[in-house]
Design a protein around this motif. Sequence first.
Motif, PDB file in Angstrom:
ATOM      1  N   ILE A  55       0.571  -0.912  -0.105  1.00 29.72           N
ATOM      2  CA  ILE A  55      -0.189  -0.051   0.352  1.00 29.72           C
ATOM      3  C   ILE A  55       1.448   1.138   0.431  1.00 29.72           C
ATOM      4  N   ILE A  56       0.713   2.445  -1.263  1.00 31.93           N
ATOM      5  CA  ILE A  56       1.355   3.282  -1.252  1.00 31.93           C
ATOM      6  C   ILE A  56       0.816   4.920  -0.375  1.00 31.93           C
ATOM      7  N   TYR A  57      -0.776   4.723  -0.749  1.00 31.84           N
ATOM      8  CA  TYR A  57      -1.165   5.805  -0.041  1.00 31.84           C
ATOM      9  C   TYR A  57      -2.591   5.593  -0.428  1.00 31.84           C
ATOM     10  N   ALA A  58      -4.515   6.324   0.479  1.00 27.53           N
ATOM     11  CA  ALA A  58      -5.136   5.597   0.285  1.00 27.53           C
ATOM     12  C   ALA A  58      -6.077   7.263   0.667  1.00 27.53           C
ATOM     13  N   GLU A  59      -6.558   7.256  -0.544  1.00 22.46           N
ATOM     14  CA  GLU A  59      -7.688   8.600  -0.105  1.00 22.46           C
ATOM     15  C   GLU A  59      -9.352   8.947   0.412  1.00 22.46           C
ATOM     16  N   ALA A  60      -9.523   9.491   0.700  1.00 25.37           N
ATOM     17  CA  ALA A  60     -11.798   9.131   1.077  1.00 25.37           C
ATOM     18  C   ALA A  60     -11.993  10.566   0.313  1.00 25.37           C
ATOM     19  N   ARG A  61     -13.054  10.281  -0.200  1.00 28.25           N
ATOM     20  CA  ARG A  61     -14.150  10.649  -0.811  1.00 28.25           C
ATOM     21  C   ARG A  61     -15.135  10.330  -0.953  1.00 28.25           C
ATOM     22  N   ASN A  62     -16.248  11.302   0.714  1.00 31.93           N
ATOM     23  CA  ASN A  62     -17.341  11.351   1.048  1.00 31.93           C
ATOM     24  C   ASN A  62     -17.234   9.448   0.866  1.00 31.93           C
ATOM     25  N   HIS A  63     -18.086   8.550   0.511  1.00 31.77           N
ATOM     26  CA  HIS A  63     -18.095   7.550   1.430  1.00 31.77           C
ATOM     27  C   HIS A  63     -17.190   6.303  -0.044  1.00 31.77           C
ATOM     28  N   ASN A  64     -16.530   6.814  -0.598  1.00 23.52           N
ATOM     29  CA  ASN A  64     -15.537   6.157  -1.161  1.00 23.52           C
ATOM     30  C   ASN A  64     -14.343   6.263  -1.227  1.00 23.52           C
ATOM     31  N   VAL A  65     -13.564   4.632  -1.225  1.00 20.42           N
ATOM     32  CA  VAL A  65     -11.723   5.039  -0.399  1.00 20.42           C
ATOM     33  C   VAL A  65     -11.101   4.536  -1.688  1.00 20.42           C
ATOM     34  N   ASP A  66     -10.153   5.239  -1.976  1.00 17.06           N
ATOM     35  CA  ASP A  66      -9.287   5.208  -2.629  1.00 17.06           C
ATOM     36  C   ASP A  66      -8.021   4.068  -2.657  1.00 17.06           C
ATOM     37  N   ILE A  67      -7.563   3.209  -2.759  1.00 12.13           N
ATOM     38  CA  ILE A  67      -6.582   2.869  -1.877  1.00 12.13           C
ATOM     39  C   ILE A  67      -5.506   2.362  -2.858  1.00 12.13           C
ATOM     40  N   TYR A  68      -4.591   3.235  -2.773  1.00  8.49           N
ATOM     41  CA  TYR A  68      -3.794   2.873  -3.961  1.00  8.49           C
ATOM     42  C   TYR A  68      -2.252   1.731  -3.761  1.00  8.49           C
ATOM     43  N   THR A  69      -2.062   1.059  -4.053  1.00  3.04           N
ATOM     44  CA  THR A  69      -0.717  -0.063  -3.915  1.00  3.04           C
ATOM     45  C   THR A  69       0.022  -0.062  -5.584  1.00  3.04           C
ATOM     46  N   THR A  70       1.788  -0.722  -5.340  1.00  2.83           N
ATOM     47  CA  THR A  70       2.824  -1.067  -6.048  1.00  2.83           C
ATOM     48  C   THR A  70       1.544  -1.803  -6.969  1.00  2.83           C
ATOM     49  N   GLU A  71       0.746  -1.995  -7.634  1.00  3.47           N
ATOM     50  CA  GLU A  71      -0.241  -2.820  -8.561  1.00  3.47           C
ATOM     51  C   GLU A  71      -0.860  -2.404  -9.033  1.00  3.47           C
ATOM     52  N   GLY A  72      -1.650  -1.592  -8.466  1.00  7.17           N
ATOM     53  CA  GLY A  72      -3.088  -0.418  -8.688  1.00  7.17           C
ATOM     54  C   GLY A  72      -3.839   0.149  -7.519  1.00  7.17           C
ATOM     55  N   LYS A  73      -4.411   0.426  -7.901  1.00  6.72           N
ATOM     56  CA  LYS A  73      -5.748   1.221  -7.225  1.00  6.72           C
ATOM     57  C   LYS A  73      -7.166   0.363  -6.984  1.00  6.72           C
ATOM     58  N   HIS A  74      -7.184   0.138  -5.427  1.00  2.00           N
ATOM     59  CA  HIS A  74      -8.651  -0.631  -5.445  1.00  2.00           C
ATOM     60  C   HIS A  74      -9.860   0.957  -4.668  1.00  2.00           C
ATOM     61  N   SER A  75     -11.011   0.636  -6.022  1.00  2.00           N
ATOM     62  CA  SER A  75     -12.373   1.653  -5.202  1.00  2.00           C
ATOM     63  C   SER A  75     -12.954   1.097  -4.664  1.00  2.00           C
ATOM     64  N   VAL A  76     -13.538   1.141  -2.894  1.00  2.00           N
ATOM     65  CA  VAL A  76     -13.673   0.470  -2.496  1.00  2.00           C
ATOM     66  C   VAL A  76     -14.758   1.401  -1.601  1.00  2.00           C
ATOM     67  N   TYR A  77     -16.391   1.233  -1.360  1.00  2.00           N
ATOM     68  CA  TYR A  77     -17.191   2.235  -0.550  1.00  2.00           C
ATOM     69  C   TYR A  77     -17.075   1.643   0.479  1.00  2.00           C
ATOM     70  N   MET A  78     -16.686   2.706   1.725  1.00  2.00           N
ATOM     71  CA  MET A  78     -16.590   3.021   2.997  1.00  2.00           C
ATOM     72  C   MET A  78     -16.219   4.193   3.438  1.00  2.00           C
ATOM     73  N   THR A  79     -16.593   4.135   4.817  1.00  3.39           N
ATOM     74  CA  THR A  79     -16.976   5.573   5.306  1.00  3.39           C
ATOM     75  C   THR A  79     -14.882   5.770   6.182  1.00  3.39           C
ATOM     76  N   PHE A  80     -14.503   7.395   5.658  1.00  3.43           N
ATOM     77  CA  PHE A  80     -14.121   7.886   6.359  1.00  3.43           C
ATOM     78  C   PHE A  80     -12.851   7.221   7.625  1.00  3.43           C
ATOM     79  N   LYS A  81     -13.787   7.627   8.477  1.00  4.38           N
ATOM     80  CA  LYS A  81     -13.836   6.738   9.937  1.00  4.38           C
ATOM     81  C   LYS A  81     -13.333   5.085  10.201  1.00  4.38           C
ATOM     82  N   ASN A  82     -14.179   4.600   8.805  1.00  4.50           N
ATOM     83  CA  ASN A  82     -13.895   2.579   8.835  1.00  4.50           C
ATOM     84  C   ASN A  82     -12.611   2.720   8.187  1.00  4.50           C
ATOM     85  N   MET A  83     -12.176   3.749   7.584  1.00  2.00           N
ATOM     86  CA  MET A  83     -10.575   3.217   6.416  1.00  2.00           C
ATOM     87  C   MET A  83      -9.760   3.558   7.796  1.00  2.00           C
TER      88      MET A  83
END
Length: 185
Positions: A146-174
């Motif tokens: 994992i390189i970093y993650a960012e949250a917008r509204n109820h979506n979290v984008d997790i950026y890894t060395t292999e690509g991006k994973h977008s998941v429906y999740m609150t900022f608190k859950n992240m």
Amino acid sequence: MYEYCCYRRYTNGREKISELICKYGGERGVSLNVTVFLSAEEFFKNAYEKFSAVFTDIMMPGVSGMDLARKIRKADSEIPIVFISAEKEYALEGYEVQAFDYILKPINPERLGKIIDRLLKLKSANEKVITIKLNRRDVDIPVNKIIYAEARNHNVDIYTTEGKHSVYMTFKNMIDLFSVYPQFI
């Protein structure tokens, strides 16, 4: 996904071990990929670091399995090496290269299964992951990728060395998900 490498001398031996490993994974519901190399040179050209374990014969033309293991150990002290051989007398020599195990030919599928179970336990114990829900499936993401993650509204984008994973999740859950790992702020 667990990646295994088999470097074996005989074609039917390579096919047999590949088949046994994949069959065992299928029976356990675990995805096991096997890559077979015909030479030590080919093995080292193909970035062996991506493998979870190496299965190799001892007696091979050119570079022996023991020489191959010594070369691997110079570059990587962690990767499990499993020797497969009809020669019992080399088993003790395997300790010099910290062999994970030694299988005598003919290969006993039950014994191979026990070794694979130990390899899977070792891998899961060493690998820290976060688990997210993607398309109603649990997906494990290795923390060290994992390189970093960012949250917008109820979506979290997790950026890894292999690509991006977008998941429906609150900022608190992240925050809760990442807070157990001190490398994340």
